[in-house]
Design a protein around this motif. Sequence first.
Motif, short mmCIF file in Angstrom:
data_model
loop_
_atom_site.label_atom_id
_atom_site.label_comp_id
_atom_site.label_asym_id
_atom_site.label_seq_id
_atom_site.Cartn_x
_atom_site.Cartn_y
_atom_site.Cartn_z
N TRP A 1 21.21 1.70 -2.20
CA TRP A 1 21.43 0.30 -2.54
C TRP A 1 20.05 -0.39 -2.52
O TRP A 1 19.39 -0.42 -1.48
CB TRP A 1 22.39 -0.25 -1.47
N ASP B 1 17.78 -3.67 -2.75
CA ASP B 1 17.85 -5.12 -2.53
C ASP B 1 16.46 -5.72 -2.67
O ASP B 1 15.45 -4.99 -2.71
CB ASP B 1 18.41 -5.35 -1.11
N MET B 2 16.36 -7.04 -2.74
CA MET B 2 15.10 -7.79 -2.64
C MET B 2 14.09 -7.43 -3.73
O MET B 2 12.90 -7.70 -3.60
CB MET B 2 14.44 -7.53 -1.26
N VAL C 1 20.08 -3.34 6.35
CA VAL C 1 18.72 -3.11 6.88
C VAL C 1 18.60 -2.62 8.32
O VAL C 1 17.56 -2.10 8.73
CB VAL C 1 17.85 -4.38 6.74
O1 MIG Z 1 17.50 -11.81 2.90
O2 MIG Z 1 19.69 -7.06 3.84
O3 MIG Z 1 21.70 -9.80 -1.09
O4 MIG Z 1 23.47 -8.24 0.41
O5 MIG Z 1 23.05 -8.11 3.17
C1 MIG Z 1 18.71 -11.16 2.93
C2 MIG Z 1 20.31 -8.24 4.16
C3 MIG Z 1 18.53 -9.74 2.49
C4 MIG Z 1 20.19 -9.87 0.76
C5 MIG Z 1 21.29 -9.13 0.08
C6 MIG Z 1 22.44 -8.94 1.03
C7 MIG Z 1 21.98 -8.20 2.26
C8 MIG Z 1 20.81 -8.96 2.93
N1 MIG Z 1 19.73 -9.15 1.95
#
Ligand code: MIG
Length: 769
Positions: free
Chosen positions: A407, A409-410, A299
Amino acid sequence: MSQLPKYNQTGQTIIFAFPNHDLQLSVLTSAIIRVFENRGDPGQSYAIEGKKEQPTDFTLKAVGDHYELTTADLLVKIDSDQHVDIYDATGNPLAIDYRGKRQLLDKGVDKVHECLVEAEGHSVSGSTTGADSSYFQVVKSLAADEHLYGLGDKTGYLDKRGFEYDNWNTDNPAPQMENFTKLYKSIPVMYGLKNGHPYGLFFDNPYKSHFDMGKESPNYYFYSAVDGNLDYYVLGGKTLKEVISNYTYLTGRVPLPQKWTLGYQQSRWGYSASQQEVQEIADSLKKYDIPCDAIHFDVDYMRGYRVFTWDKDKYQGDPKKFVTSLKKQGIKAIPIIDPGVKKDPDYDVYVDGIKKGYFVKSPDGKVYINKVWPGDSAFPDFGRPEVRKWWAHNDKFLTDIGVGGIWNDMNEPASFEGPIPDEVVFSDQDRQSTHKKMHNVYGHNMAKATYDGLKKYQDKRPYVITRAAYAGTQKYSTVWTGDNRSIWPHIQMMIPQLCNLGMSGFSFAGTDIGGFGSDTNAELLTRWIEAAVFSPLMRNHAAMGTRHQEPWSFGEPTLSIYRKFVKLRYRFIPYLYDLFEKGTKSGLPVMRPLVLNYDNDPRVRDLNDEFMVGDSVLVTPIVEKSETKRLVYLPAGDWVDFWNNRQYTGNQDIVVNAPLDKLPLFIKKNTILPWGNPVDHISDEPDKTMTFKVFGDQGSYDHYQDDGTDFKYQAGEFNHYTLSVNDDQVSVQLPHHGFKPAYKKITVELPDKQVILSYDAASNRYQEK
Ligand code: MIG
């Protein structure tokens, strides 16, 4: 016993008229039958796309107190009490409705105390109860000898029997152990081996659902859902492999990936906070001679966590320039994208989404806001085709910069300020729906949108990695298993978790090597890279604030051992790529539990510390602290120790030495494997030479080659080689030559000699020199 119901047949669908809900059986193929009760939930499947019904012969007749529907592979009996009993073609029971009394778990707690315990925050397991009137359940008998598999990414062991699980995509950072009922993905497919007879059941319902796999009672297992239709598919097949092939026929197969995505990938939350830090990682990989194909950008590269932005200040004003230069160094950039769009009137993606009405709304009509990384954020309504198109279009920002993939996420979706309420308005395609229904397919729809964007703007096979998924997401995305920890139970869990994901259709999967949360250590990291050398997705990733776990972080001997195994991985990439190509047709996973290859062998039905890669590579890593020797079970056949060519007969246990630098590895005797060239990165340039190793004294092998990047193979631009070795006679054929640059030279390594063949363009043949 009441009377048999009337029925109505249209084509391959039969509707039995029962008092409460009609029961519909549809014959899709001889080994796939859909069981459906319309309970009023509109809409179509997210898992299954396109028409799957094939013209199939079947018979239906009343036999005494029941109907029998018979295909070449399955027999379904329906009685007047609406029991659905499934047998294989020879009459072996597979999935039989349970008729006895339920034996509720005695938890030593009454209803009043159960509420108190839950109010205190300790959920009482099995909490998907039937409070709602739309709730229903399906209870099937368990045989004394019955083993259960599948369910995607759930924690615990290979055999799911005796545990319970929920499907409600969840981001829970606590150490994920066998008592966890839910993780990030909902993949409601389960397989059974009942007295050795395989079958599968796929429950296609996105609402919150629950599987009790014989925890409540050893006499039955059950599935329940809080809402939606009863909609399940019975999957038959003579072997577990055939059953999985049928499941992936239904929900889709992992498409051929770009070849470099099988390379090693380096990641850590925090690297991307500056160009310099990322460059230092690339430099160190080079300096320490660790082959690598990608660095992931977590991020921190964004401007204030705003998706589809790139903080130029952190990248000397020009991220594209840096991403291009990385690519020249052989390393692709994989940026993270979360669903939450920052609420900010000066941010174009937010403003555009608001203007177009693309975010989910509260029941009062206002845009629903919750907190994630960027603070207050809005959530794209990915169930709507238009919103997916919009998101795909936003990907252009990243493809213009030159990223190698995206990628996701979330996307459970996770939220920091409490869970999103059930009644928040989400769309189910173009129909107004709820979070309650759309939650489990949110990540699926986001991944699909991302896939579409990459495909549109890159002209390459899209590389998407997602955390949340539903059944069928494998068509669009690779997955990783989320936030594991640097603890021994999690290197152990990797094996059954990736094996069950593979059997659930997700053959392109991996764990965070070294562990994401908590601090790793030299021994754990070493054993992890060994155990993960065949992990389809091979990425070392760690959380910000944890001890560093790059290959060089612990000095020697960790670094040298790590390097040895990453280099070994690159040798095996052509084999892995072949397995992926074969998987596009068979739907079988790359990484397999032994039970998949040997479903007749009772010894392997809950084997958690061994796995296979394809049909012929047996991997038995050390996953216990301080262990330097282990028991290895060799299944039927003869086996060759990869490291010293020593031969063993199968169906026995052997003790092998495995000091810190050794991964015990066995190849089935008389196997031929392709052996990649030693490289630092997978190149887009075609290989001019290829080596094949023969384990034993004969064998045959099918090998696939294409440009490894785009879709031209679909128009025939690929090569298919067949090798055979017999009594020292080596032959290589090229039955399909559609990709121009065929190997110029092929080396076949036998235990005692080498045979070199060269390509003769005039005859289009390989000849010994
Ligand atoms: O709340 O982006 O599973 O791989 O490094 C953490 C930060 C949010 C969760 C992911 C993880 C990533 C992290 N994200």
